[in-house]
Design a protein around this motif. Structure first.
Motif, PDB file in Angstrom:
ATOM      1  N   MET A  76       0.569  -1.042   0.187  1.00  0.00           N
ATOM      2  CA  MET A  76       0.200   0.455   0.196  1.00  0.00           C
ATOM      3  C   MET A  76       1.332   1.341  -0.026  1.00  0.00           C
ATOM      4  SD  MET A  76      -2.256   0.945   2.869  1.00  0.00           S
ATOM      5  CE  MET A  76      -3.321   2.747   2.706  1.00  0.00           C
ATOM      6  N   ASN A  77       0.761   2.200  -0.987  1.00  0.00           N
ATOM      7  CA  ASN A  77       1.385   3.416  -1.023  1.00  0.00           C
ATOM      8  C   ASN A  77       0.468   4.614  -0.847  1.00  0.00           C
ATOM      9  OD1 ASN A  77       3.523   4.694  -1.464  1.00  0.00           O
ATOM     10  ND2 ASN A  77       3.448   4.888  -4.030  1.00  0.00           N
ATOM     11  N   LEU A  78       0.789   5.196   0.322  1.00  0.00           N
ATOM     12  CA  LEU A  78      -0.262   6.722   0.799  1.00  0.00           C
ATOM     13  C   LEU A  78       0.505   7.138  -0.382  1.00  0.00           C
ATOM     14  CD1 LEU A  78      -0.367   6.852   4.351  1.00  0.00           C
ATOM     15  CD2 LEU A  78      -2.341   6.768   2.995  1.00  0.00           C
ATOM     16  N   GLU A  79      -0.372   8.129  -1.113  1.00  0.00           N
ATOM     17  CA  GLU A  79      -0.174   9.014  -1.914  1.00  0.00           C
ATOM     18  C   GLU A  79      -0.548  10.776  -1.345  1.00  0.00           C
ATOM     19  OE1 GLU A  79      -0.564   8.540  -5.989  1.00  0.00           O
ATOM     20  OE2 GLU A  79       0.568   6.275  -5.736  1.00  0.00           O
ATOM     21  N   LYS A  80      -2.384  10.713  -0.927  1.00  0.00           N
ATOM     22  CA  LYS A  80      -2.413  12.277   0.059  1.00  0.00           C
ATOM     23  C   LYS A  80      -2.363  11.559   1.458  1.00  0.00           C
ATOM     24  CE  LYS A  80      -4.796  12.008  -4.358  1.00  0.00           C
ATOM     25  NZ  LYS A  80      -6.037  12.505  -5.349  1.00  0.00           N
TER      26      LYS A  80
END
Length: 61
Positions: free
Chosen positions: A1-5
């Motif tokens: 999972m990649n948090l972008e916001k």
């Protein structure tokens, strides 16, 4: 999972409207709140969004 916001900080003059696990800056007046939001926007490399008359969120997009 990649948090972008995500929310970097909250700036408010009404502490009863905010809770949570991010930095919360409580100001005594609207002008101070506006100044904090502008400065934090630059320092944190985020975008300030005024979501009500007494709450800003600083968001990383």
């Amino acid at each position: 999972m990649n948090l972008e916001k995500y929310i970097l900080a909250v700036v408010t003059t009404d502490s009863s409207k905010v809770t949570g696990g991010t930095a919360i800056f409580i100001c005594s007046e609207t002008k101070e709140m506006d100044d904090y939001a502008k400065k934090l926007e630059a320092i944190l490399d985020g975008i300030a969004h005024k979501i009500s008359e007494d709450v800003y969120i600083i968001v990383k997009h």
